[in-house]
Scaffold this motif. Sequence first.
Motif, short mmCIF file in Angstrom:
data_model
loop_
_atom_site.label_atom_id
_atom_site.label_comp_id
_atom_site.label_asym_id
_atom_site.label_seq_id
_atom_site.Cartn_x
_atom_site.Cartn_y
_atom_site.Cartn_z
N ALA A 1 14.53 24.99 43.07
CA ALA A 1 15.73 24.71 42.09
C ALA A 1 16.26 25.61 41.35
CB ALA A 1 15.19 23.43 41.13
N GLY A 2 15.41 26.69 40.85
CA GLY A 2 15.76 27.61 40.26
C GLY A 2 16.66 28.60 41.15
N LEU A 3 16.40 28.80 42.40
CA LEU A 3 17.06 29.72 43.09
C LEU A 3 18.26 29.14 43.62
CD1 LEU A 3 14.13 30.36 46.00
CD2 LEU A 3 15.42 32.09 44.80
N MET A 4 18.57 27.76 43.61
CA MET A 4 19.93 27.25 43.92
C MET A 4 20.79 27.33 42.33
SD MET A 4 19.08 23.95 46.24
CE MET A 4 18.49 24.34 47.95
N GLN A 5 20.25 27.39 41.46
CA GLN A 5 20.85 27.52 40.23
C GLN A 5 21.60 28.92 39.98
OE1 GLN A 5 18.43 26.51 36.97
NE2 GLN A 5 18.48 24.23 37.44
N VAL A 6 20.51 29.80 40.32
CA VAL A 6 20.92 31.47 40.34
C VAL A 6 21.72 31.91 41.63
CG1 VAL A 6 20.16 33.66 40.00
CG2 VAL A 6 18.94 31.78 38.56
N TYR A 7 21.24 31.45 42.58
CA TYR A 7 21.96 32.07 43.92
C TYR A 7 22.92 31.03 44.49
CZ TYR A 7 18.80 35.83 43.89
OH TYR A 7 17.93 37.00 43.64
N GLY A 8 23.37 29.96 43.78
CA GLY A 8 24.39 29.12 44.59
C GLY A 8 23.65 28.00 45.41
N ASP A 9 24.32 26.87 45.42
CA ASP A 9 23.69 25.79 46.37
C ASP A 9 23.70 26.50 48.03
OD1 ASP A 9 23.07 23.99 44.62
OD2 ASP A 9 25.04 22.93 44.76
N PHE A 10 22.50 26.10 48.42
CA PHE A 10 22.48 26.50 49.99
C PHE A 10 21.49 25.48 50.46
CE2 PHE A 10 19.25 28.99 47.40
CZ PHE A 10 17.99 28.64 48.40
N GLU A 11 21.70 25.66 51.90
CA GLU A 11 20.73 24.50 52.83
C GLU A 11 20.17 25.44 53.77
OE1 GLU A 11 21.38 20.37 55.46
OE2 GLU A 11 23.13 21.30 54.32
N LEU A 12 18.83 24.87 53.47
CA LEU A 12 17.70 25.77 54.59
C LEU A 12 17.79 25.06 55.72
CD1 LEU A 12 14.98 26.42 52.13
CD2 LEU A 12 16.32 28.11 53.05
N GLN A 13 17.38 25.67 56.87
CA GLN A 13 17.17 25.09 58.21
C GLN A 13 15.99 23.92 58.03
OE1 GLN A 13 16.68 27.59 61.63
NE2 GLN A 13 15.23 26.11 62.58
N GLU A 14 14.99 24.45 57.38
CA GLU A 14 13.90 23.53 57.10
C GLU A 14 13.05 24.29 55.75
OE1 GLU A 14 10.47 21.31 59.60
OE2 GLU A 14 11.38 23.11 60.40
N PHE A 15 12.70 23.38 55.06
CA PHE A 15 11.73 23.70 53.75
C PHE A 15 10.64 22.85 54.04
CE2 PHE A 15 9.88 22.81 49.55
CZ PHE A 15 9.81 23.95 49.03
N LEU A 16 9.44 23.69 54.61
CA LEU A 16 8.21 23.57 54.41
C LEU A 16 6.93 23.53 53.37
CD1 LEU A 16 8.19 25.43 57.91
CD2 LEU A 16 8.29 22.75 57.79
N VAL A 17 6.48 22.41 53.18
CA VAL A 17 5.31 22.49 52.23
C VAL A 17 3.92 22.50 52.63
CG1 VAL A 17 4.39 20.89 50.19
CG2 VAL A 17 6.80 21.02 50.64
N PHE A 18 3.23 23.51 52.23
CA PHE A 18 1.79 23.84 52.58
C PHE A 18 0.92 23.83 51.40
CE2 PHE A 18 4.41 25.27 56.16
CZ PHE A 18 3.83 24.64 57.18
N ASP A 19 -0.05 23.32 51.37
CA ASP A 19 -1.41 23.84 50.11
C ASP A 19 -1.51 25.32 50.36
OD1 ASP A 19 -1.74 21.28 49.68
OD2 ASP A 19 -3.34 20.80 50.85
#
Length: 301
Positions: free
Chosen positions: A176-194
């Motif tokens: 969320a902070g990255l998009m606020q500072v660097y502007g909205d962008f859409e990743l190919q994929e956001f992956l969540v891991f422990d």
Amino acid sequence: MKWSFGPLALLLLIPALVVACSPFGDDDGETVTVGSKDFAEELILGEMYAQLLEDHGINVERALNLGGTNIAHEALINGDIDLYPEYTGTALLAILSMETMSDPDEVYRIVSEEYAEQFDLVWLEQAPMNNANALATSREFSEANNLTTISQMVEMAGEIRLAAVPDFEEREDGLAGLMQVYGDFELQEFLVFDPGIKYEAFLDGDADVVQVFGTDGQIGGYDLVVLEDDQGLWPPYHVAPVVREDALDANPEIADILNEVQPLLTSEIMTDLNWMVEGPEGRDPADVARDFLIENGLIDE
């Protein structure tokens, strides 16, 4: 042996936390409950704090490997634990939702004041180590795509698979902070891991960029390239024990005991300790913590 830390650990800890139902564990305030988040560095630090207190004759209950920042913070303010290691930048952005800043001493001053006022929590001395949030990629991917900064990553976001830990997506110092500072962008994929399997998934080729922390042993161990935070999202992340005020009132010696180790925790030292746990040796965090404290004359063998 690989150390894997996940949310399931919280469920396994609930019975222990119920038993330690008072803020100090027993009625006379002599037992201190030490918590930690769910990654290697936090386990090492949590063990250091616990072992230091035990060496000074304080009864300690361990509630380590609780989960992410919000879980550990809630456990602290609810009195389920008495202290845990926290990072100044995490407190500033993820807990207090304040604007980022670069001066380590100013960040420490602000979080100390706000935690005391809002939560009755006390920050002990901060360590020199800086475990800043970062993004990294393999040297091969960096050279092939001329990728060295986060701005460059954002320009090619549609081609990027980003691997991160569960709470990264919503945090003010995360996606969320990255998009606020660097502007909205859409990743190919956001992956969540422990945390324990994030690097494994990255190294297996499931992601192109991985969320890292500045003192992760894997950065040097795997020859990763850390992308420059060229727009200045992330503040300093110096670690300190955060302690309930009532725990300090009952056990005032806690401050002096734990402050003794803080100046020794440099980024280089912490990176080496982390790699002992997460690298090929796969050592137990408790053993790594104990050896460090003995070598530095802080506890007896």
